[in-house]
Design a protein around this motif. Sequence first.
Motif, PDB file in Angstrom:
ATOM      1  N   GLY A 124       0.499  -3.279   9.171  1.00  0.00           N
ATOM      2  CA  GLY A 124      -0.389  -4.083   8.341  1.00  0.00           C
ATOM      3  C   GLY A 124      -0.606  -3.522   6.948  1.00  0.00           C
ATOM      4  N   VAL A 129      -9.145  -3.414  11.378  1.00  0.00           N
ATOM      5  CA  VAL A 129      -9.150  -2.746  12.685  1.00  0.00           C
ATOM      6  C   VAL A 129     -10.501  -2.067  12.917  1.00  0.00           C
ATOM      7  CG1 VAL A 129      -8.127  -0.867  14.045  1.00  0.00           C
ATOM      8  CG2 VAL A 129      -6.650  -2.477  12.816  1.00  0.00           C
ATOM      9  N   ILE A 182      -1.035  -3.269  14.076  1.00  0.00           N
ATOM     10  CA  ILE A 182      -1.687  -3.577  12.803  1.00  0.00           C
ATOM     11  C   ILE A 182      -1.778  -2.332  11.936  1.00  0.00           C
ATOM     12  CG2 ILE A 182      -3.908  -4.193  11.751  1.00  0.00           C
ATOM     13  CD1 ILE A 182      -4.239  -6.222  14.079  1.00  0.00           C
ATOM     14  N   LEU A 183      -2.163  -1.207  12.531  1.00  0.00           N
ATOM     15  CA  LEU A 183      -2.250   0.039  11.756  1.00  0.00           C
ATOM     16  C   LEU A 183      -0.882   0.465  11.238  1.00  0.00           C
ATOM     17  CD1 LEU A 183      -4.796   2.028  13.933  1.00  0.00           C
ATOM     18  CD2 LEU A 183      -5.189   1.094  11.641  1.00  0.00           C
ATOM     19  N   TRP A 184       0.154   0.208  12.007  1.00  0.00           N
ATOM     20  CA  TRP A 184       1.499   0.610  11.633  1.00  0.00           C
ATOM     21  C   TRP A 184       2.105  -0.331  10.605  1.00  0.00           C
ATOM     22  CZ3 TRP A 184       6.276  -0.657  14.951  1.00  0.00           C
ATOM     23  CH2 TRP A 184       7.419  -0.039  14.431  1.00  0.00           C
ATOM     24  N   ARG A 235      -5.560  -3.151   7.841  1.00  0.00           N
ATOM     25  CA  ARG A 235      -5.913  -1.872   8.484  1.00  0.00           C
ATOM     26  C   ARG A 235      -7.426  -1.682   8.521  1.00  0.00           C
ATOM     27  NH1 ARG A 235      -1.190   0.982   5.341  1.00  0.00           N
ATOM     28  NH2 ARG A 235       0.484   0.610   6.836  1.00  0.00           N
ATOM     29  N   TRP A 236      -8.097  -2.054   7.450  1.00  0.00           N
ATOM     30  CA  TRP A 236      -9.562  -1.975   7.448  1.00  0.00           C
ATOM     31  C   TRP A 236     -10.151  -2.919   8.492  1.00  0.00           C
ATOM     32  CZ3 TRP A 236     -13.144   1.232   5.783  1.00  0.00           C
ATOM     33  CH2 TRP A 236     -12.819   2.136   4.788  1.00  0.00           C
ATOM     34  N   ARG A 265      -3.316  -2.816   3.633  1.00  0.00           N
ATOM     35  CA  ARG A 265      -4.593  -2.086   3.550  1.00  0.00           C
ATOM     36  C   ARG A 265      -5.749  -2.913   4.084  1.00  0.00           C
ATOM     37  NH1 ARG A 265      -7.526   0.722  -1.670  1.00  0.00           N
ATOM     38  NH2 ARG A 265      -8.542  -1.271  -1.988  1.00  0.00           N
TER      39      ARG A 265
END
Length: 185
Positions: A53, A61, A49-51, A58-59, A55
Amino acid sequence: MLETLGNLDTTLFHFINGTLANPVTDLVMPVVTNDWFLRVLYAVAMVLILWKGDRRLRWLVLFSAITIAFTDQISSVWLKHLFARPRPCHTILDMHLLVNCGAGYSMPSSHAANAFGQAALFGLSYGRWRWHLFGFAAIVAISRTFVGVHYPFDILVGMVVGSLVGVAVLFAYEQAMRMLPPREV
């Protein structure tokens, strides 16, 4: 009334843990319920998701970590000690135990709470994944009865706790997203 519910819970436990048990569930359920399997799966999902996704995702997460912290503390620290219900593997002799019983209490299932907290948070945020997430959460939850460490009502309470926390954190997430400044292109 409580005795009737207890008897129903024990009957359901025997049905799931004994009657429904088979070589496939004996193989799959200990893996599905394994803490390390779930931690690695969660870590891989969050890294992806961080890679990949956007914005907002990412939040999410960060809010996912908050959800885990709340569901785990509410279920493991507060409610288990409040109910102080022994695990079925400590009280039922004729059962199918597939994992280490553990010393803690049974009610509610922290696995169910954590899984349903995440399913509620991500599933209600991104509807196209809803059925997959809630389906996986249900498999993780029911695995706890298959392996012999939780009664079905422990799972039900964990599902409710996790879902409520997931919805509450989702509300906080949505409020936080409204406060973020628009992204410049």
